[in-house]
Design an enzyme around this catalytic site. Structure first.
Site, PDB file in Angstrom:
ATOM      1  N   LYS A 183      -6.016 -68.558  28.776  1.00  0.00           N
ATOM      2  CA  LYS A 183      -4.609 -68.324  28.454  1.00  0.00           C
ATOM      3  C   LYS A 183      -3.904 -67.814  29.711  1.00  0.00           C
ATOM      4  O   LYS A 183      -4.453 -66.987  30.447  1.00  0.00           O
ATOM      5  CB  LYS A 183      -4.470 -67.331  27.315  1.00  0.00           C
ATOM      6  CG  LYS A 183      -4.959 -67.866  25.984  1.00  0.00           C
ATOM      7  CD  LYS A 183      -4.630 -66.954  24.831  1.00  0.00           C
ATOM      8  CE  LYS A 183      -5.469 -65.692  24.875  1.00  0.00           C
ATOM      9  NZ  LYS A 183      -5.219 -64.812  23.716  1.00  0.00           N
ATOM     10  N   VAL A 224     -13.755 -56.187  28.803  1.00  0.00           N
ATOM     11  CA  VAL A 224     -12.428 -55.996  29.381  1.00  0.00           C
ATOM     12  C   VAL A 224     -11.337 -56.485  28.434  1.00  0.00           C
ATOM     13  O   VAL A 224     -10.214 -55.947  28.437  1.00  0.00           O
ATOM     14  CB  VAL A 224     -12.331 -56.688  30.761  1.00  0.00           C
ATOM     15  CG1 VAL A 224     -12.340 -58.208  30.629  1.00  0.00           C
ATOM     16  CG2 VAL A 224     -11.111 -56.212  31.529  1.00  0.00           C
ATOM     17  N   ASP A 225     -11.628 -57.474  27.596  1.00  0.00           N
ATOM     18  CA  ASP A 225     -10.633 -57.941  26.636  1.00  0.00           C
ATOM     19  C   ASP A 225     -10.322 -56.866  25.598  1.00  0.00           C
ATOM     20  O   ASP A 225      -9.142 -56.654  25.235  1.00  0.00           O
ATOM     21  CB  ASP A 225     -11.077 -59.232  25.964  1.00  0.00           C
ATOM     22  CG  ASP A 225     -12.477 -59.168  25.358  1.00  0.00           C
ATOM     23  OD1 ASP A 225     -13.249 -58.226  25.669  1.00  0.00           O
ATOM     24  OD2 ASP A 225     -12.815 -60.076  24.566  1.00  0.00           O
ATOM     25  N   ARG A 226     -11.342 -56.146  25.135  1.00  0.00           N
ATOM     26  CA  ARG A 226     -11.113 -55.050  24.188  1.00  0.00           C
ATOM     27  C   ARG A 226     -10.345 -53.922  24.862  1.00  0.00           C
ATOM     28  O   ARG A 226      -9.425 -53.321  24.268  1.00  0.00           O
ATOM     29  CB  ARG A 226     -12.443 -54.541  23.639  1.00  0.00           C
ATOM     30  CG  ARG A 226     -13.180 -55.531  22.759  1.00  0.00           C
ATOM     31  CD  ARG A 226     -14.586 -55.063  22.416  1.00  0.00           C
ATOM     32  NE  ARG A 226     -14.569 -53.830  21.631  1.00  0.00           N
ATOM     33  CZ  ARG A 226     -15.631 -53.048  21.452  1.00  0.00           C
ATOM     34  NH1 ARG A 226     -16.787 -53.366  22.038  1.00  0.00           N
ATOM     35  NH2 ARG A 226     -15.538 -51.965  20.718  1.00  0.00           N
ATOM     36  N   THR A 249     -14.741 -65.695  19.561  1.00  0.00           N
ATOM     37  CA  THR A 249     -16.157 -65.996  19.358  1.00  0.00           C
ATOM     38  C   THR A 249     -16.804 -64.876  18.551  1.00  0.00           C
ATOM     39  O   THR A 249     -17.604 -65.113  17.648  1.00  0.00           O
ATOM     40  CB  THR A 249     -16.868 -66.149  20.709  1.00  0.00           C
ATOM     41  OG1 THR A 249     -16.241 -67.202  21.441  1.00  0.00           O
ATOM     42  CG2 THR A 249     -18.341 -66.464  20.532  1.00  0.00           C
ATOM     43  N   THR A 251     -18.985 -76.666  -1.599  1.00  0.00           N
ATOM     44  CA  THR A 251     -19.630 -76.050  -0.443  1.00  0.00           C
ATOM     45  C   THR A 251     -18.666 -75.681   0.679  1.00  0.00           C
ATOM     46  O   THR A 251     -18.754 -74.563   1.216  1.00  0.00           O
ATOM     47  CB  THR A 251     -20.758 -76.961   0.081  1.00  0.00           C
ATOM     48  OG1 THR A 251     -21.752 -77.077  -0.949  1.00  0.00           O
ATOM     49  CG2 THR A 251     -21.405 -76.376   1.327  1.00  0.00           C
TER      50      THR A 251
END
Length: 246
Positions: A14, A101-103, A125, A175
């Site tokens: 991004k 680092v994203d958190r 993910t 299902t």
């Protein structure tokens, strides 16, 4: 000349420009296969960039490819890393560098939105949940497989099970719906339990911000939650300002 932000995740890159006031502009997203960046992504960028800030949780190869491409058009590149304290936020980890680092950037982005308790839900993910109190103190978090990863893992062991599709229902009668209901339901239950625990810890309900590419199926079932698609980039903008001021 301009300043740009880049968030290289496990499945997407991004990118967004920063305006003169330090606000995140229109976000561009480019899927990748984990081995190489998508063809043509560079053509979406200006020919010259004054400064770039990069956050990456992807492989070393992808990060190296991104940095090499930016070096051809950018005067200054900063690679974000998790810090114990930054812009009013204090990380809970005893070894802060082990917090993704994203958190970390999501915490900065939330704190910049207002001094109040926040529960941050990242759906990529992995499913990540982090609690930030009104003083900027990170109270810790949780990591689990995201619904998408659950579906992929099930299909890997049972190929007859579809990796996508279906609708969330309390009791499914086919299902695909049963898979969607089970995997989304597991994520929703974890978020719900975290909201209850946060209320008990802080004495009030935190505001819930949901970000990440897999957020849409969960949002409609999370009462009172807000969508924050550019939260990591918002935090990266704050990190860049702090890095420039240091």
């Amino acid at each position: 000349m301009s300043r740009w932000l880049f968030d290289l995740g496990n499945t997407r890159l991004k990118a967004a420009p920063l305006d003169a006031r330090g606000r995140v502009g229109e976000v561009l997203a480019f899927a990748h296969d984990g081995g190489q960046l998508a063809p043509g992504w560079e053509q979406a960028l200006p020919a010259r960039i004054e400064a770039a800030a990069v956050a990456s949780v992807a492989s070393t190869r992808l990060r190296t490819d991104l940095l090499a491409a930016l070096a051809r058009r950018c005067g200054r590149i900063s690679l974000a890393r998790t810090l114990a304290r930054c812009d009013g936020v204090t990380v809970a980890y005893a070894e802060p560098e082990r917090l993704g680092v994203d958190r970390f950037l999501a915490l900065l982005g939330a704190h910049a939105r207002g001094r109040r308790p926040w529960l941050l839900v990242g759906v990529g993910t992995a499913l990540t949940i982090d609690l930030l109190d009104a003083t900027g103190r990170h109270r810790g978090g949780r990591i689990a497989p995201s619904p998408t990863l659950m579906r992929q893992a099930l299909q890997a062991r049972a190929p007859q099970l579809p990796a996508e599709g279906g609708a969330y229902l309390d009791f499914a009668t086919n299902t695909p719906d049963a898979l969607a209901s089970g995997c989304d339901g597991a994520a929703l239950a974890l978020v719900g339990a975290s909201r209850v625990s946060a209320r008990a810890l802080l004495g009030k309900d935190p505001a819930v911000l949901v970000h990440g590419g897999g957020r849409a199926p969960l949002l409609e079932h999370l009462a009172g939650a807000s969508e924050a698609p550019s939260l990591v980039l918002e935090g990266l903008a704050r990190w860049l300002e702090m890095e420039r001021a240091a």
